[in-house]
Structure formats: structure tokens, C-alpha cells
Scaffold this motif. Structure first.
Motif, mmCIF file in Angstrom:
data_model
loop_
_atom_site.group_PDB
_atom_site.id
_atom_site.type_symbol
_atom_site.label_atom_id
_atom_site.label_comp_id
_atom_site.label_asym_id
_atom_site.label_seq_id
_atom_site.Cartn_x
_atom_site.Cartn_y
_atom_site.Cartn_z
ATOM 1 N N GLN A 199 1.060 -1.488 -0.020
ATOM 2 C CA GLN A 199 -0.046 -0.392 -0.063
ATOM 3 C C GLN A 199 0.606 1.362 -0.208
ATOM 4 O O GLN A 199 0.936 2.150 -0.587
ATOM 5 C CB GLN A 199 -1.051 0.237 0.511
ATOM 6 C CG GLN A 199 -0.196 -0.165 2.457
ATOM 7 C CD GLN A 199 -1.324 0.279 3.413
ATOM 8 O OE1 GLN A 199 -2.769 0.156 3.707
ATOM 9 N NE2 GLN A 199 -0.938 -0.579 4.816
ATOM 10 N N TYR A 210 0.479 3.383 -2.825
ATOM 11 C CA TYR A 210 0.288 4.944 -3.131
ATOM 12 C C TYR A 210 1.186 6.495 -3.211
ATOM 13 O O TYR A 210 0.947 7.191 -4.076
ATOM 14 C CB TYR A 210 0.263 5.045 -1.014
ATOM 15 C CG TYR A 210 -0.070 6.570 -0.394
ATOM 16 C CD1 TYR A 210 -1.641 7.210 -0.832
ATOM 17 C CD2 TYR A 210 0.372 7.126 -0.188
ATOM 18 C CE1 TYR A 210 -2.453 8.442 -0.468
ATOM 19 C CE2 TYR A 210 -0.018 9.216 0.161
ATOM 20 C CZ TYR A 210 -1.262 9.268 -0.128
ATOM 21 O OH TYR A 210 -1.363 10.430 0.411
ATOM 22 N N ALA A 241 -5.147 10.915 -4.378
ATOM 23 C CA ALA A 241 -4.446 10.025 -4.276
ATOM 24 C C ALA A 241 -5.502 8.648 -3.664
ATOM 25 O O ALA A 241 -4.988 7.596 -3.851
ATOM 26 C CB ALA A 241 -2.779 9.708 -3.373
ATOM 27 N N ASN A 242 -5.632 9.112 -2.370
ATOM 28 C CA ASN A 242 -7.315 8.266 -1.835
ATOM 29 C C ASN A 242 -7.879 7.237 -2.712
ATOM 30 O O ASN A 242 -7.643 6.658 -2.203
ATOM 31 C CB ASN A 242 -6.938 9.157 -1.013
ATOM 32 C CG ASN A 242 -7.897 8.185 0.644
ATOM 33 O OD1 ASN A 242 -7.931 6.962 0.627
ATOM 34 N ND2 ASN A 242 -8.967 8.772 0.413
ATOM 35 N N ILE A 284 -6.208 4.810 -4.759
ATOM 36 C CA ILE A 284 -5.704 3.814 -4.404
ATOM 37 C C ILE A 284 -6.642 2.953 -3.669
ATOM 38 O O ILE A 284 -6.501 1.216 -4.312
ATOM 39 C CB ILE A 284 -4.557 4.185 -2.666
ATOM 40 C CG1 ILE A 284 -3.634 2.927 -2.510
ATOM 41 C CG2 ILE A 284 -5.301 4.594 -1.947
ATOM 42 C CD1 ILE A 284 -2.851 2.612 -3.354
ATOM 43 N N GLN A 285 -7.639 3.786 -3.622
ATOM 44 C CA GLN A 285 -8.668 2.217 -2.843
ATOM 45 C C GLN A 285 -9.162 1.841 -4.377
ATOM 46 O O GLN A 285 -9.899 0.037 -4.644
ATOM 47 C CB GLN A 285 -9.589 3.236 -2.428
ATOM 48 C CG GLN A 285 -9.136 3.219 -0.962
ATOM 49 C CD GLN A 285 -10.122 4.133 0.052
ATOM 50 O OE1 GLN A 285 -11.589 3.809 -0.395
ATOM 51 N NE2 GLN A 285 -10.228 5.404 0.902
ATOM 52 N N ASN A 286 -9.783 3.254 -5.299
ATOM 53 C CA ASN A 286 -9.980 2.008 -7.065
ATOM 54 C C ASN A 286 -8.639 0.651 -7.401
ATOM 55 O O ASN A 286 -9.505 -0.137 -7.760
ATOM 56 C CB ASN A 286 -9.877 3.244 -8.035
ATOM 57 C CG ASN A 286 -11.138 3.983 -7.483
ATOM 58 O OD1 ASN A 286 -11.968 3.361 -6.789
ATOM 59 N ND2 ASN A 286 -11.090 5.139 -8.206
ATOM 60 N N PHE A 319 -6.649 -0.858 -5.571
ATOM 61 C CA PHE A 319 -6.928 -2.155 -4.961
ATOM 62 C C PHE A 319 -8.214 -2.882 -5.190
ATOM 63 O O PHE A 319 -8.474 -4.812 -4.823
ATOM 64 C CB PHE A 319 -6.848 -2.048 -3.077
ATOM 65 C CG PHE A 319 -5.253 -1.856 -3.094
ATOM 66 C CD1 PHE A 319 -4.573 -3.038 -3.173
ATOM 67 C CD2 PHE A 319 -4.724 -0.985 -2.370
ATOM 68 C CE1 PHE A 319 -3.432 -3.348 -2.686
ATOM 69 C CE2 PHE A 319 -3.095 -0.579 -2.230
ATOM 70 C CZ PHE A 319 -2.594 -2.402 -2.250
#
Lengths: 186, 179
Positions: A35, A39, A52-53, A56-58, A60
Motif C-alpha cells: 500500500q 500510494y 491519491a486516496n 489507491i482504493q480504486n 486495490f
């Protein structure tokens, strides 16, 4: 004593992901191991934390849905970098379309965005470097980031970006020269 | 910020490369790039992502059909083939086909049922009100032929006696006027 996550092998993670009863555990280990690297790779591309948040969620979630299609033809982390890169580029393209539609160009400028970002506290030199990076085409910026910050080998970069080693070397050299010239001219 | 556990040779190569390309950028390189994240961000991120995955899965479970579209069609056909539904379905189909067949043979039937619902009084009233607009032939057609025959039958016969009786009833004056 617990094994540090960075020392857990990709083979072990893929073994956990291969069985339904250990899949979630395997996915959590994969996230914990990669992560931060992913990230920061994304953050350098999109700049502010909120973006960025989201990316990174999309990223993963995409990994979760497509890990069963990973055929071990490349290393796990280059495959992950590839997904993260695609997600970041998709995000940047959407952002560019919005900026084109927006009347206020100032708002989409790098200086304005970094100043508005609560999670940027860089000094003047770091701000200058980010301004210089922002003048590069996306692909060249990506090449520079992977080599300069992530310290990736050209071979790995070739896997992530699907580009030849020679082209990557040339791109990196150009990027370094352009950045230096930009900052010296300030 | 974490870096990969790079073999030393690769890391040295990268340092050497930037040193040769731009000592200026080599000096600028710092461990900290100026970017920060909220406190405990990386501790919470995996849970956030797992929550989102579970939400998406729950949504797709509730919206997605339990079987594929082909199975659903087959399932519905099987229900319709059960005896109680099959009989009703067959009767309806026969009625529809028979109706279509009849109306195709005599299109006037389609309007007749509507006309039958109108009472004779209403028809007569309408005809009388529009009598001037109708042509004679049409009016003749409208008259009930049977009723006309009955009326003729009940009429007194115009025999000689009948005329004589009428003449007898008339006064001399009235008879003069008529002649």
C-alpha cells in the motif's frame, strides 16, 4: 516473532490468495505489503492526498477483482504498479477534461493545488521540483518518478510501462535535463 | 517513505546515473518529498478498502439476478407449462385465434355488436330527427318489413261495400266537395 510484511514473499501471498479460505487474509497481507509504495507512486502522479486516496482504493479494488487473472508472467509488484499507473493516468485524464471545461485555469495549476493541499508541507526547493515535474508530459513524468524516487530498474520499468529499456533510458535522461533547466531558470 | 529492498548494485547504479546526469538533481534528492498523509492513514486503509469491497459485493448481490437470463426464461416457460396455467393459456389462445378468424371473415360484425346495444326507440328518434337529411331509399330500408306487412294485413279491405259505407256516412255537401 512476527515476520515483517516487507519480508513476506510474493509466493506466500499468492499461495494464500489461491485458496478461498485464506483469500481475504492473503489480500490483506498484499495490501499491507504494497500500500505505501503504490500510494506514493500514485501521489506523485496526482499530487494531492484526497485524489491519491481515491485512486489507491480504486486500484486495490481492481486488484481484488482481477488477482485470479494474474498469471505470474511478470513479478507481482510490477503487475500492481501497472494497475496503479493505469488508475492514476485515468484519474489525470478526467481531471484534465474538467480543467479544460473550467474557466478558472489558476485553480488547476500545480502551485495552487499544492498550497491548497493540507498534506503538503514541502519547502521551496520541493515546490520547485514539483512545478518542474508538472511541465513534463505524463509518460515522461512517470518514467522520472519510477527511476528517481522509486529507484526501479529499467527492466522493471519496461514491465510496468510496456516500453523498451532503450526508450526508457532516453526518456529519463531527457526528463532530468528538462527539470534541471526549468529549476535553474527560475 | 518506503523504498523497495533493492539489490545494492541497482541502487548504486541509479545513484551513479543521476550523479553523472545532473549533480544538481542529485543534491536536491531528499528522503522527504514534502508530501504527508493523515495520522494512521496506512493502518486504516486496508479496512477502508475491505469495507468498500464488501459494500460493492452486497450491492451486486442484491441487484444481480440469482440465475442468468436464459435460466430465467426457461424457468418461466416451465411455470406456464404446468396444467392449471397451460389450460388457461390454451383457452385464451383459442379465443384470440377464433375472434381474429371471425372478424377477418366478416368485418361488419365488428360494428354490429355496438349497434345492437342501441335501443329501437333511440334509433327511431334519431331517424325522425334526421329524416330530412336521409334519402328516400335509405328510409325505406330502415322500415321494418315485417311490421309493414302486418300493418297492410290489418288494413280494412277496399271492397265495394266498404266504399259504399263511407259514402253513406258522408253528407251531400261533403260528397260534393270531394268530387
Amino acid at each position: 516473532m512476527e515476520t515483517p510484511l516487507t519480508n513476506i514473499s510474493d509466493d506466500h501471498i499468492l499461495g494464500l490468495l489461491n485458496q478461498s479460505n485464506t483469500f481475504e487474509k492473503g489480500f490483506r497481507v498484499l495490501m499491507q505489503k504494497y500500500q505505501e509504495k503504490l500510494y506514493w507512486h500514485i501521489r506523485r502522479m496526482v499530487m494531492d492526498h484526497e485524489d491519491a486516496n481515491d485512486v489507491i482504493q480504486n486500484c486495490f479494488i481492481k486488484v481484488y477483482k482481477s488477482i485470479h487473472r494474474f498469471e505470474r508472467k511478470s513479478k507481482l509488484y510490477t503487475w500492481l504498479y501497472r494497475i496503479a499507473t493505469n488508475e492514476a493516468i485515468t484519474h489525470l485524464n478526467k481531471q484534465k477534461k474538467k480543467a479544460t471545461a473550467s474557466i478558472d485555469d489558476e485553480e488547476s495549476g500545480i502551485s495552487h493545488r499544492l498550497e491548497a493541499d493540507t498534506y503538503f508541507d514541502g519547502d521551496e526547493a520541493q515546490l520547485q521540483l514539483q512545478r518542474a515535474l508538472d511541465t513534463l508530459p505524463d509518460k515522461q513524468k512517470l518514467v522520472f518518478n519510477l527511476r528517481y524516487f522509486d529507484e526501479m530498474s529499467y527492466k522493471e520499468m519496461a514491465e510496468v510501462l510496456d516500453t523498451s529499456v532503450g526508450a526508457l533510458k532516453a526518456s529519463y535522461h531527457h526528463a532530468v535535463k528538462k527539470i534541471e533547466q526549468y529549476i535553474r531558470a527560475l | 517513505m518506503l523504498k523497495f529492498n533493492k539489490p545494492m548494485k541497482n541502487k548504486d547504479d541509479i545513484q551513479k546515473e543521476i550523479e553523472e546526469l545532473s549533480p544538481f538533481l542529485k543534491k536536491m534528492k531528499k528522503e522527504k518529498e514534502g508530501f504527508e498523509v493523515p495520522a494512521n492513514y496506512f493502518r486504516q486503509l486496508p479496512d477502508l478498502i475491505m469495507d468498500r469491497i464488501q459494500e460493492e459485493e452486497a450491492q451486486s448481490d442484491s441487484s444481480a439476478p440469482t440465475t442468468n437470463w436464459l435460466d430465467q426464461i426457461i424457468e418461466r416457460i416451465q411455470i406456464l407449462l404446468q396444467p392449471q396455467y397451460a389450460m388457461a393459456l390454451a383457452s385464451t389462445a383459442i379465443l384470440i385465434v377464433a375472434s381474429l378468424f371471425l372478424f377477418q371473415q366478416d368485418p361488419s360484425l365488428a360494428g354490429e355488436s355496438t349497434l345492437a346495444e342501441v335501443s329501437d326507440e333511440e334509433i327511431n328518434a334519431y331517424v325522425m330527427s334526421k329524416a330530412e337529411e336521409f334519402e328516400l331509399d335509405l328510409l325505406i330500408d330502415v322500415i321494418d318489413e315485417k311490421a309493414l306487412e302486418e300493418e297492410i294485413e290489418n288494413e280494412p279491405s277496399y271492397d265495394e261495400n266498404y266504399l259504399d259505407n263511407i259514402i253513406d256516412d258522408l253528407s251531400d255537401k261533403e260528397l260534393e266537395e270531394l268530387m
